[in-house]
Design a protein around this motif. Structure first.
Motif, PDB file in Angstrom:
ATOM      1  N   THR A  31       0.824  -1.223   0.000  1.00 39.20           N
ATOM      2  CA  THR A  31       0.000   0.000   0.000  1.00 39.20           C
ATOM      3  C   THR A  31       0.855   1.269   0.000  1.00 39.20           C
ATOM      4  OG1 THR A  31      -0.200  -0.004   2.410  1.00 39.20           O
ATOM      5  CG2 THR A  31      -1.929  -1.139   1.161  1.00 39.20           C
ATOM      6  N   ARG A  36       2.670   6.606  -2.554  1.00 36.85           N
ATOM      7  CA  ARG A  36       3.742   7.222  -3.357  1.00 36.85           C
ATOM      8  C   ARG A  36       3.209   7.669  -4.723  1.00 36.85           C
ATOM      9  NH1 ARG A  36       9.053   6.357  -1.798  1.00 36.85           N
ATOM     10  NH2 ARG A  36       9.178   5.395   0.257  1.00 36.85           N
ATOM     11  N   SER A  95       4.900  11.533   3.198  1.00 34.05           N
ATOM     12  CA  SER A  95       4.274  11.519   4.529  1.00 34.05           C
ATOM     13  C   SER A  95       3.180  12.573   4.612  1.00 34.05           C
ATOM     14  CB  SER A  95       5.301  11.787   5.624  1.00 34.05           C
ATOM     15  OG  SER A  95       6.005  10.609   5.903  1.00 34.05           O
ATOM     16  N   ARG A 104      -6.493   9.124   2.014  1.00 32.57           N
ATOM     17  CA  ARG A 104      -6.559   7.832   2.712  1.00 32.57           C
ATOM     18  C   ARG A 104      -7.901   7.145   2.428  1.00 32.57           C
ATOM     19  NH1 ARG A 104      -2.124   7.320   5.457  1.00 32.57           N
ATOM     20  NH2 ARG A 104      -2.791   5.231   5.981  1.00 32.57           N
ATOM     21  N   ARG A 125       1.040   0.782   6.911  1.00 33.74           N
ATOM     22  CA  ARG A 125       1.199   1.385   8.241  1.00 33.74           C
ATOM     23  C   ARG A 125      -0.035   1.149   9.119  1.00 33.74           C
ATOM     24  NH1 ARG A 125       5.082   2.312   5.584  1.00 33.74           N
ATOM     25  NH2 ARG A 125       6.624   3.958   5.791  1.00 33.74           N
ATOM     26  N   ASP A 126      -1.201   1.046   8.443  1.00 38.68           N
ATOM     27  CA  ASP A 126      -2.474   1.020   9.172  1.00 38.68           C
ATOM     28  C   ASP A 126      -3.311  -0.193   8.797  1.00 38.68           C
ATOM     29  OD1 ASP A 126      -2.839   1.730   6.544  1.00 38.68           O
ATOM     30  OD2 ASP A 126      -4.496   3.084   6.937  1.00 38.68           O
ATOM     31  N   ARG A 173      10.269  10.920   9.056  1.00 37.73           N
ATOM     32  CA  ARG A 173       9.133  10.180   8.494  1.00 37.73           C
ATOM     33  C   ARG A 173       8.409   9.391   9.600  1.00 37.73           C
ATOM     34  NH1 ARG A 173       8.259   6.792   3.880  1.00 37.73           N
ATOM     35  NH2 ARG A 173      10.398   6.157   3.528  1.00 37.73           N
ATOM     36  N   ASP A 177       4.557   9.889  10.483  1.00 39.06           N
ATOM     37  CA  ASP A 177       3.632   8.749  10.332  1.00 39.06           C
ATOM     38  C   ASP A 177       2.970   8.391  11.669  1.00 39.06           C
ATOM     39  OD1 ASP A 177       4.354   8.666   7.664  1.00 39.06           O
ATOM     40  OD2 ASP A 177       5.667   6.923   7.848  1.00 39.06           O
ATOM     41  N   ARG A 180       0.384  11.623  12.843  1.00 35.23           N
ATOM     42  CA  ARG A 180      -0.672  12.223  12.016  1.00 35.23           C
ATOM     43  C   ARG A 180      -2.044  11.895  12.622  1.00 35.23           C
ATOM     44  NH1 ARG A 180       0.611   8.001   7.442  1.00 35.23           N
ATOM     45  NH2 ARG A 180      -0.687   6.315   8.195  1.00 35.23           N
TER      46      ARG A 180
END
Ligand code: DC
Length: 216
Positions: A31, A36, A95, A104, A125-126, A173, A177, A180
């Motif tokens: 993801t 990116r 980021s 998102r 990340r999530d 970063r 991350d 946020r």
């Protein structure tokens, strides 16, 4: 079956996720490549990331697809951007772009759609904390920040970029991350944490596959 692999930049997620997927004969979804690609799209189309109307109109004109034969090949508006999205400019902006709520929301819909009815290893990340809170397995890869910086430095070997620069960028970063507002990088309570500081790729892949095969 859904296997979530989360972790900070340069924790070894991408190569591990791909190898785990290959060993299990599952699909693989990175993801980070999607965030990116959006970043590149916004740069190319001059989207002002402080203006929601601009962001929404930019998102409307964007298509992101993966090559069905190669999960590391990503197409932005029909063009293969797999290489360019790993450059320094994207590293420095991604980021910020991935912290935007509407970005998102759009990508999470697509991620859930790709995973629907598939056996898949998804990294990000999530993934375990937000995209697939009911994933069958959740792994969180960590590694000492100095080890991560060294790995990233050796991987990229960019002219005029020192190990210290890489370390600084990674710290920035991580900070961004983790702090946020929407879907920050967190370790889910039910995630299996693997510290990869002293493991090579083969070892971390085997560790994960062993856990999955034992329990599935
Ligand atoms: O894994 P990577 O370094 O290629 O990810 C690039 C950026 O995308 C990273 O700074 C955070 C963001 N990202 C995210 O916010 N959520 C994800 N699921 C994956 C990546």
């Amino acid at each position: 079956m859904i296997i979530a692999i989360d972790g900070p930049a340069a924790s070894g997620k991408s190569v591990t996720a791909k190898k785990v997927a290959d060993k299990l004969d599952f699909l693989h979804l990175n993801t980070g490549l999607m965030y990116r690609a959006v970043t590149l799209h916004f740069i190319n189309s001059g989207v002002n990331i402080n203006n929601e109307t601009d962001i929404l109109s930019g998102l409307k004109k964007m298509s992101i697809l993966f090559d069905s034969m190669d999960s590391n090949k990503i197409l932005l508006n029909g063009q293969d951007v797999s290489k360019i999205i790993r450059n320094k400019l994207i590293d420095s902006k991604v980021s910020e772009v991935s912290a935007i709520r509407s970005v998102r929301e759009k990508l999470v819909v697509q991620q859930r759609e790709i995973a629907k009815n598939n056996d898949i290893v998804i990294e990000g990340r999530d993934i375990g904390s937000y995209v697939f809170p009911n994933a069958d397995f959740k792994f969180f890869l960590t590694a000492d920040i100095n080890v991560r910086a060294k790995r990233r430095y050796e991987q990229k070997k960019i002219k005029d970029v020192s190990l210290n620069n890489v370390l600084f960028d990674l710290k920035q970063r991580d900070k961004y991350d983790k702090n946020r507002k929407y879907s920050p990088l967190v370790i889910s309570d039910d995630a299996i944490v693997i510290d990869t500081s002293d493991l090579n790729i083969e070892e971390q892949v085997n560790k994960i596959v062993k856990i999955i095969n034992k329990e599935r």
